[in-house]
Design an enzyme around this catalytic site. Structure first.
Site: not given
Ligand SMILES: [Zn+2]
Ligand SMILES: *[C@@H]1O[C@H](CO)[C@@H](O)[C@H](O)[C@H]1NC(C)=O
Ligand SMILES: *[C@@H]1O[C@H](CO)[C@@H](O)[C@H](O)[C@H]1NC(C)=O
Length: 310
Positions: A93, A120, A122, A145, A228-229
């Site tokens: 992801h 991680h 995005h 993040h 957010t996941t």
């Molecule tokens: Zn994130």
């Protein structure tokens, strides 16, 4: 007639594939009629019902509606300077890095000390729009993040059980003409984790090298939100920094060379913004605003002083 029947059958099979209910969650760009049957952001609540609750992240930050809060002083970091060796992993992801040593963030009205667990990213497609949070509708090319758990919890899972158990620091990126040398080692290592599930060792990186200088971190936004996941757990105290980190177009594009689980290009790895639902977004006291206010005050007082003598 034969042709009609076969086209009806074809249509039916396409519809069936499109509405099939495969279990794993994915981003919108992976939801493709006929080839993939994963669950995109619209139906994440089918993966975990928390995804449809009322304090979800990310959000669009409307700066005019933010509330100035003088308690939002600069954050205090410890262990951020320390170089460490860790595992960089393509988890299908995103790309994640575990923080193996003690690095903490506190103050800035956080009410507790939070310990870094992992970070991680995005991103968009080849440097196109890709951040999760947006500011006045603007989507930046990427967002990092850094996930922290409150230090009184044993692990992240335990922290997720508390409404203020997790603190995430969000950093935007912007495209710059020259490359950011501080990111060279990290971006080079991305070449070793192209395939979903792969990992590599990175050495000699530090958190402070990846984030802006302290003087560029005094302006930030604060609100209560979620992961957010999926599981979309509502346990996050969000801090989103205003000043973006510069990366060149090539550096930003390097992330698009990674692959999702299933082999597609890992691009547009962001959740769309969620309803604010009455939540207040606070902003830290901006030194720029304060300075211009002082200047204004000086002008007014001197103007008043002048008029007295006239
Ligand atoms: Zn994130
Ligand atoms: C990294 O990959 C190797 C095999 O390629 C695997 O044995 C190991 O468990 C992985 N490590 C992590 C932290 O995922
Ligand atoms: C903030 O960042 C800019 C460039 O990104 C740099 O020129 C400036 O010196 C930094 N300011 C502080 C106070 O660190």
């Amino acid at each position: 007639m034969q042709a009609l029947i076969s086209s009806v059958l074809l249509l039916a099979s396409i519809l069936k594939i499109c509405t099939s209910s495969e279990s794993d969650w994915c981003y919108q760009t992976q939801v493709e009629c006929g080839s993939s049957s994963c669950k995109g952001p619209d139906v994440w609540h089918e993966v975990n019902e928390q995804c449809s609750k009322s304090r979800q992240s990310p959000i669009n930050i409307v700066t005019k509606k933010t509330k100035l809060n003088h308690l939002l002083t600069p954050l205090k970091f410890t262990g951020y300077q320390e170089a460490f060796r860790s595992t960089l992993k393509n988890n299908g992801h995103s790309v994640t890095i575990t923080v193996p040593h003690v690095a903490t963030v506190s103050e800035g009205n956080l009410l507790n000390t939070y310990r870094a667990v992992q970070f991680h990213f995005h991103w968009g497609k080849d440097g196109g729009p890709g951040s999760e949070h947006t500011v006045d509708g603007e989507q930046y090319p990427m967002e990092m993040h850094i996930v922290h758990m409150r230090q009184d919890f044993k692990n992240l899972d335990a922290a997720l059980g508390d409404p203020t158990g997790v603190a995430v620091l969000g950093f935007f990126y912007e495209e710059s003409a020259s490359s950011n040398r501080k990111y060279d080692g990290f971006i080079e290592a991305l070449k070793n984790v192209v395939e979903s599930g792969s990992n590599t060792t990175i050495d000699g990186i530090s958190l402070s090298n990846l984030i802006p200088s302290e003087g560029n971190m005094t302006n930030y936004y604060r609100y209560s939100g979620s992961l957010t996941t999926p599981s979309c757990t509502e346990a996050v105290v969000w801090t989103v920094f205003e000043n973006p980190i510069p990366l060149s177009h090539d550096q930003l594009s390097a992330f698009s060379k990674l692959k999702f689980h299933g082999g597609k290009s890992m691009v547009k790895t962001f959740r769309p913004v969620q309803p604010r639902k009455g939540r207040v977004v606070y902003r830290s006291g901006s030194s720029v605003l304060l300075a211009s206010f002082t200047l204004l005050l000086l002008c007014v007082t001197s103007a008043l002083g002048l008029s007295q003598f006239n």
